[in-house]
Design an enzyme around this catalytic site. Structure first.
Site, PDB file in Angstrom:
ATOM      1  N   ARG A 237       2.563  18.697 -17.872  1.00  0.00           N
ATOM      2  CA  ARG A 237       2.028  17.368 -18.185  1.00  0.00           C
ATOM      3  C   ARG A 237       3.188  16.543 -18.707  1.00  0.00           C
ATOM      4  NH1 ARG A 237      -1.809  18.412 -15.541  1.00  0.00           N
ATOM      5  NH2 ARG A 237      -3.997  18.518 -16.163  1.00  0.00           N
ATOM      6  N   GLU A 266       1.033   7.758 -16.031  1.00  0.00           N
ATOM      7  CA  GLU A 266       0.860   7.988 -14.586  1.00  0.00           C
ATOM      8  C   GLU A 266      -0.076   6.905 -14.078  1.00  0.00           C
ATOM      9  OE1 GLU A 266      -0.411  11.982 -13.770  1.00  0.00           O
ATOM     10  OE2 GLU A 266       1.311  12.846 -14.772  1.00  0.00           O
ATOM     11  N   HIS A 285       2.029  13.613  -9.101  1.00  0.00           N
ATOM     12  CA  HIS A 285       1.060  14.583  -9.644  1.00  0.00           C
ATOM     13  C   HIS A 285       0.277  15.259  -8.510  1.00  0.00           C
ATOM     14  CE1 HIS A 285      -1.528  15.592 -13.417  1.00  0.00           C
ATOM     15  NE2 HIS A 285      -1.470  16.603 -12.581  1.00  0.00           N
TER      16      HIS A 285
HETATM   17  P1  NAP Z   1      -2.387  28.998 -18.518  1.00  0.00           P
HETATM   18  O1  NAP Z   1      -2.648  30.137 -17.602  1.00  0.00           O
HETATM   19  O2  NAP Z   1      -3.349  28.694 -19.615  1.00  0.00           O
HETATM   20  O3  NAP Z   1      -0.928  29.253 -19.143  1.00  0.00           O
HETATM   21  C1  NAP Z   1      -0.356  28.451 -20.133  1.00  0.00           C
HETATM   22  C2  NAP Z   1       0.696  29.280 -20.841  1.00  0.00           C
HETATM   23  O4  NAP Z   1       1.374  28.460 -21.782  1.00  0.00           O
HETATM   24  C3  NAP Z   1       0.101  30.465 -21.633  1.00  0.00           C
HETATM   25  O5  NAP Z   1       0.897  31.597 -21.383  1.00  0.00           O
HETATM   26  C4  NAP Z   1       0.204  29.998 -23.064  1.00  0.00           C
HETATM   27  O6  NAP Z   1       0.350  31.054 -23.998  1.00  0.00           O
HETATM   28  C5  NAP Z   1       1.492  29.205 -22.998  1.00  0.00           C
HETATM   29  N1  NAP Z   1       1.612  28.305 -24.144  1.00  0.00           N
HETATM   30  C6  NAP Z   1       0.650  27.570 -24.731  1.00  0.00           C
HETATM   31  N2  NAP Z   1       1.170  26.861 -25.747  1.00  0.00           N
HETATM   32  C7  NAP Z   1       2.490  27.184 -25.803  1.00  0.00           C
HETATM   33  C8  NAP Z   1       3.553  26.804 -26.649  1.00  0.00           C
HETATM   34  N3  NAP Z   1       3.361  25.953 -27.650  1.00  0.00           N
HETATM   35  N4  NAP Z   1       4.788  27.329 -26.411  1.00  0.00           N
HETATM   36  C9  NAP Z   1       4.983  28.190 -25.414  1.00  0.00           C
HETATM   37  N5  NAP Z   1       4.007  28.603 -24.575  1.00  0.00           N
HETATM   38  C10 NAP Z   1       2.778  28.111 -24.780  1.00  0.00           C
HETATM   39  O7  NAP Z   1      -2.222  27.640 -17.718  1.00  0.00           O
HETATM   40  P2  NAP Z   1      -1.658  27.436 -16.237  1.00  0.00           P
HETATM   41  O8  NAP Z   1      -2.754  27.592 -15.255  1.00  0.00           O
HETATM   42  O9  NAP Z   1      -0.415  28.217 -16.049  1.00  0.00           O
HETATM   43  O10 NAP Z   1      -1.337  25.860 -16.291  1.00  0.00           O
HETATM   44  C11 NAP Z   1      -0.404  25.333 -17.220  1.00  0.00           C
HETATM   45  C12 NAP Z   1      -0.539  23.821 -17.240  1.00  0.00           C
HETATM   46  O11 NAP Z   1      -0.064  23.289 -16.013  1.00  0.00           O
HETATM   47  C13 NAP Z   1      -1.983  23.305 -17.325  1.00  0.00           C
HETATM   48  O12 NAP Z   1      -2.461  23.268 -18.655  1.00  0.00           O
HETATM   49  C14 NAP Z   1      -1.886  21.927 -16.708  1.00  0.00           C
HETATM   50  O13 NAP Z   1      -1.686  20.942 -17.691  1.00  0.00           O
HETATM   51  C15 NAP Z   1      -0.653  22.020 -15.823  1.00  0.00           C
HETATM   52  N6  NAP Z   1      -1.009  21.895 -14.395  1.00  0.00           N
HETATM   53  C16 NAP Z   1      -0.477  20.873 -13.668  1.00  0.00           C
HETATM   54  C17 NAP Z   1      -0.769  20.756 -12.330  1.00  0.00           C
HETATM   55  C18 NAP Z   1      -0.179  19.663 -11.491  1.00  0.00           C
HETATM   56  O14 NAP Z   1      -0.854  19.179 -10.593  1.00  0.00           O
HETATM   57  N7  NAP Z   1       1.052  19.255 -11.721  1.00  0.00           N
HETATM   58  C19 NAP Z   1      -1.617  21.693 -11.709  1.00  0.00           C
HETATM   59  C20 NAP Z   1      -2.136  22.703 -12.482  1.00  0.00           C
HETATM   60  C21 NAP Z   1      -1.833  22.804 -13.828  1.00  0.00           C
HETATM   61  P3  NAP Z   1      -0.902  31.934 -24.526  1.00  0.00           P
HETATM   62  O15 NAP Z   1      -0.905  33.135 -23.616  1.00  0.00           O
HETATM   63  O16 NAP Z   1      -0.581  32.250 -25.925  1.00  0.00           O
HETATM   64  O17 NAP Z   1      -2.149  31.090 -24.378  1.00  0.00           O
END
Ligand code: NAP
Length: 327
Positions: A237, A266, A285
């Site tokens: 994000r 955005e 995005h």
């Molecule tokens: P996810 O499976 O929930 O993984 C997020 C990871 O970040 C988890 O391992 C979490 O740790 C870690 N985390 C949380 N807070 C942190 C911090 N302060 N410092 C370091 N690590 C931290 O989510 P995901 O599916 O991989 O997606 C991640 C993000 O990508 C989404 O939240 C979304 O905003 C973004 N996204 C963007 C698009 C796009 O179109 N560009 C598409 C999909 C997603 P824990 O294991 O402790 O929870």
């Protein structure tokens, strides 16, 4: 009959699924999001909303939606929804995990490769008539193959990026909130602190959710810690990056470039300084934007709505209302 407001035309069978389940469905037909007044007007009567990242759902809107039982976001990120306020109002909030990580990891890698190898610059130059001969010195980039990749946030998408990095012979470092040595071992990833990751990586790719804990996770000190040739990739994000600090880091040559699928705001206004840098690639995005994935995301959001309107718990809740509203 329950009434579902879908805030934009969505791909796949989502609307059919809702209608087959016996619900009335109203789809906002505009190219742009409905906007707060229309959202408020439609949610006055709605039992459920299928929302996108462009639809802010806060306490005021929830207070103006007396029948609403579920807000089903067609995204894995749900920072557009105040999930706690929704829970307090008895409204479920849901997301779409587990179906878009490979597609988003593909885009993170596409951005990494594009920035490393000047793909976009080369394309632009070709179209502008700049391709006059094979040049031994034009558009030289940096090799992803064999380089060090730093993954910030080793969740679903971060892990999918790590799997791709293997094929590129990369050394992969990861800084994440909850280190999981078993997962790191299996992926061949070295768990390190954020500072060590920034100091050692040739590419830094962000995969944390946006929130108070991660806002401006990448700021002046973090850019200063990066290698001068390193490229930042952000498909998480926009708010995870302090954009003013990023502009400054690009201006002073503190980092080698950036590839961004997400920005603040955005869309990014055309007069924004980020557009001035040739070593910056920006996409609108589109991380989860494949035909199959977007269809599946919309269908999952519909499935969450169908469950709640049937009086069940949704399969993908991101909050837990103590007293869920009922029909
Ligand atoms: P996810 O499976 O929930 O993984 C997020 C990871 O970040 C988890 O391992 C979490 O740790 C870690 N985390 C949380 N807070 C942190 C911090 N302060 N410092 C370091 N690590 C931290 O989510 P995901 O599916 O991989 O997606 C991640 C993000 O990508 C989404 O939240 C979304 O905003 C973004 N996204 C963007 C698009 C796009 O179109 N560009 C598409 C999909 C997603 P824990 O294991 O402790 O929870």
């Amino acid at each position: 009959m329950s009434y579902v407001f879908v805030t934009r035309r969505v791909p796949g069978r989502a609307v059919e699924l809702l209608r087959e389940a016996g619900h009335g469905v109203d789809v906002w037909d505009g190219e742009m999001p409905p906007g707060s007044d229309i959202l408020r007007e439609r949610l006055l009567e709605a039992d459920a909303a299928l929302t996108l990242v462009t639809d802010p759902v806060g306490p005021d809107l929830l207070a103006a939606a007396p029948r609403l039982r579920v807000v089903a976001n067609m995204a894995v990120g749900y920072d557009n929804i105040d999930a706690d306020a929704a829970a307090a109002a008895g409204v479920w909030a849901t997301n779409t995990p587990g179906v878009l990580h490979e597609t988003t990891a593909d885009l993170a890698f596409a951005l990494l490769l594009a920035a490393a190898r000047n793909v976009v610059l080369g394309d632009r130059d070709t179209r502008d008539g700049g391709w006059r001969t094979w040049s031994p010195t034009a558009f030289l980039g940096h090799d992803p193959f064999g380089a060090t990749l730093g993954i910030v946030g080793l969740g679903e998408i971060g892990r999918a990026v790590a799997r791709r990095a293997r094929g590129f012979g990369m050394t992969v470092l990861a800084a994440t909130r909850t280190p999981r040595p078993g997962v790191e071992r299996e992926l061949g990833v070295e768990g390190v602190s954020l500072t060590e990751l920034l100091e050692r990586s040739d590419f830094v790719t962000l995969h944390v959710p946006y929130g108070p804990e991660t806002e401006h996770l990448m700021g002046p000190a973090e850019f200063a810690a990066m290698k001068e040739t390193a490229i930042l990739v952000n498909t998480a994000r926009g708010g995870v990056v302090d954009q003013d600090a990023l502009v400054e880091a690009l201006r002073t040559g503190a980092i080698g470039g950036a590839a961004l699928d997400v920005t603040v705001p955005e869309p990014l206004p055309l007069d924004h300084p980020l557009y001035e840098f040739p070593n910056v690639v920006i996409t609108p995005h589109i991380g989860s934007g494949s035909h199959a994935t977007r269809a599946r995301m919309a269908e999952m959001a519909a499935e969450n709505i169908i469950a709640v309107l049937a009086g069940e718990e949704p399969p993908n809740p991101v909050n837990r209302p103590p007293n869920p509203r009922s029909a």
